[in-house]
Design a protein around this motif. Structure first.
Motif, mmCIF file in Angstrom:
data_model
loop_
_atom_site.group_PDB
_atom_site.id
_atom_site.type_symbol
_atom_site.label_atom_id
_atom_site.label_comp_id
_atom_site.label_asym_id
_atom_site.label_seq_id
_atom_site.Cartn_x
_atom_site.Cartn_y
_atom_site.Cartn_z
ATOM 1 N N THR A 1 0.831 -1.204 0.000
ATOM 2 C CA THR A 1 0.000 0.000 0.000
ATOM 3 C C THR A 1 0.865 1.253 0.000
ATOM 4 O OG1 THR A 1 -0.128 -0.138 2.417
ATOM 5 C CG2 THR A 1 -1.997 -1.002 1.181
ATOM 6 N N ASN A 2 0.407 2.281 -0.701
ATOM 7 C CA ASN A 2 1.082 3.572 -0.617
ATOM 8 C C ASN A 2 0.343 4.446 0.404
ATOM 9 O OD1 ASN A 2 -1.137 4.866 -1.947
ATOM 10 N ND2 ASN A 2 -0.240 4.417 -3.950
ATOM 11 N N THR A 3 0.830 5.654 0.614
ATOM 12 C CA THR A 3 0.250 6.517 1.645
ATOM 13 C C THR A 3 -1.205 6.848 1.352
ATOM 14 O OG1 THR A 3 2.415 7.484 2.126
ATOM 15 C CG2 THR A 3 0.488 8.716 2.857
ATOM 16 N N ALA A 4 -1.522 7.162 0.084
ATOM 17 C CA ALA A 4 -2.894 7.522 -0.273
ATOM 18 C C ALA A 4 -3.844 6.357 -0.021
ATOM 19 C CB ALA A 4 -2.963 7.961 -1.740
ATOM 20 N N GLN A 5 -3.415 5.144 -0.354
ATOM 21 C CA GLN A 5 -4.254 3.973 -0.112
ATOM 22 C C GLN A 5 -4.434 3.725 1.382
ATOM 23 O OE1 GLN A 5 -1.771 1.401 -2.390
ATOM 24 N NE2 GLN A 5 -2.970 1.625 -4.268
ATOM 25 N N TYR A 6 -3.375 3.935 2.140
ATOM 26 C CA TYR A 6 -3.465 3.822 3.601
ATOM 27 C C TYR A 6 -4.473 4.823 4.155
ATOM 28 C CZ TYR A 6 -2.196 4.528 8.491
ATOM 29 O OH TYR A 6 -2.242 4.697 9.850
ATOM 30 N N LEU A 7 -4.415 6.076 3.678
ATOM 31 C CA LEU A 7 -5.353 7.103 4.136
ATOM 32 C C LEU A 7 -6.785 6.757 3.732
ATOM 33 C CD1 LEU A 7 -3.265 10.301 3.274
ATOM 34 C CD2 LEU A 7 -3.706 9.367 5.564
ATOM 35 N N TRP A 8 -6.944 6.177 2.544
ATOM 36 C CA TRP A 8 -8.251 5.745 2.055
ATOM 37 C C TRP A 8 -8.848 4.701 2.988
ATOM 38 C CZ3 TRP A 8 -10.217 1.123 -0.164
ATOM 39 C CH2 TRP A 8 -11.341 1.255 -0.976
ATOM 40 N N LEU A 9 -8.040 3.717 3.350
ATOM 41 C CA LEU A 9 -8.506 2.689 4.278
ATOM 42 C C LEU A 9 -8.818 3.281 5.645
ATOM 43 C CD1 LEU A 9 -6.023 -0.209 3.463
ATOM 44 C CD2 LEU A 9 -8.512 -0.289 3.179
ATOM 45 N N LYS A 10 -7.928 4.139 6.114
ATOM 46 C CA LYS A 10 -8.074 4.686 7.460
ATOM 47 C C LYS A 10 -9.367 5.490 7.610
ATOM 48 C CE LYS A 10 -5.525 7.268 10.976
ATOM 49 N NZ LYS A 10 -4.282 8.006 11.294
ATOM 50 N N ILE A 11 -9.695 6.290 6.604
ATOM 51 C CA ILE A 11 -10.893 7.127 6.709
ATOM 52 C C ILE A 11 -12.172 6.285 6.595
ATOM 53 C CG2 ILE A 11 -11.194 7.702 4.254
ATOM 54 C CD1 ILE A 11 -11.764 10.578 5.117
ATOM 55 N N LEU A 12 -12.088 5.154 5.891
ATOM 56 C CA LEU A 12 -13.267 4.315 5.702
ATOM 57 C C LEU A 12 -13.509 3.352 6.858
ATOM 58 C CD1 LEU A 12 -13.034 3.362 1.917
ATOM 59 C CD2 LEU A 12 -14.686 4.879 2.999
#
Length: 262
Positions: free
Chosen positions: A223-234
């Motif tokens: 995972t890259n940072t954007a994907q990590y942030l996507w998961l985290k917010i969801l």
């Protein structure tokens, strides 16, 4: 469903539900097998509707393989899951909410060659030396920023704006505006636009959270940072998430993967 084909550790990972879980194991240890059996267990033993489950991986081939495995375990119910790559799931979300980011739902996802052609026009417009500042370099730069979850506004407000002879932020901004005018996105935009939609529209975010109650991530080390942030917010606040991965198998550092996420 029959779990007898799993070893003790695999079985333990499958039946452990509720809250966050990381399956950290080496190559050939059956991590993806655990993920597919866990999905089947959630549906058949726990009674979770398949449309409430989201499973993401990194390549279309891997997503297809997971789909085949699930179909052999749970039949046609496998078709009701949110199953695919990060980008395919993000594209699905974006098409449902495209107008929020000034796009139409029939937007086009441009390929790397089209991206470079567009950037070449902008480089020439700024009268920069294309031999020194190549479209390929600018493309890599912008993609790396997007993979970190950064927008052109972020770049304009930090020291990276001095790159590209002080025109980094402007070129990034003009590039994004040109994409919007063309009703296009690049691959990195899919995740980035999702983040914008969720951050600026709490009703959409809460609706998605209400629908998706269990998240599963294959090859989490990529995972890259954007994907990590996507998961985290969801995923918040329920934290029903299972990630599988192995830091020794990280292969996408060249395109922004942050092995530290694992």
């Amino acid at each position: 469903m029959d779990l007898s084909s799993l070893n003790n550790k695999q079985r333990e990972a499958v039946v452990n539900i509720g809250g966050p879980m990381l399956v950290f194991a080496g190559a050939g240890s059956g991590k993806t097998r655990v993920l597919t059996y866990k999905i089947a267990y959630l549906i058949e033993k726990i009674g979770l509707p398949p449309e409430n489950i989201l499973a993401v991986t990194f390549t279309n081939k891997a997503a297809r393989e997971m789909g085949y495995r699930l179909e052999s375990l749970i039949g046609s119910q496998a078709n009701s899951l949110w199953l695919g790559t990060f980008h395919s799931i993000a594209a699905r979300v974006l098409r449902q909410n495209a107008e929020i980011v000034d796009l139409n739902s029939n937007f086009t996802i441009i390929n790397p060659d089209d991206q470079k052609r567009l950037l070449k026009e902008l480089i020439n417009f700024e009268k920069l030396d294309e031999k020194k500042i190549t479209p390929q370099f600018v493309s890599h730069l912008i993609n790396s920023w997007k993979d970190k979850g950064l927008t052109y506004k972020d770049i304009m407000n930090n020291e990276q704006n001095y790159l590209l002879e002080g025109k980094a932020g402007k070129i990034f901004k003009d590039y994004q505006e040109r994409l919007i005018n063309l009703n296009c996105v690049d691959f990195a935009d899919l995740i980035l636009h999702n983040l914008t939609i969720f951050k600026q529209n709490s009703n959409i975010l809460e609706s998605f959270k209400k629908q998706i109650t269990f998240f599963l991530v294959d090859e989490y080390q990529d995972t890259n940072t954007a994907q990590y942030l996507w998961l985290k917010i969801l995923v918040k606040p329920e934290n029903n998430i299972c990630c599988v991965g192995d830091d020794d198998q990280s292969i996408y550092g060249w395109r922004g993967a942050e092995v530290g996420n694992i």
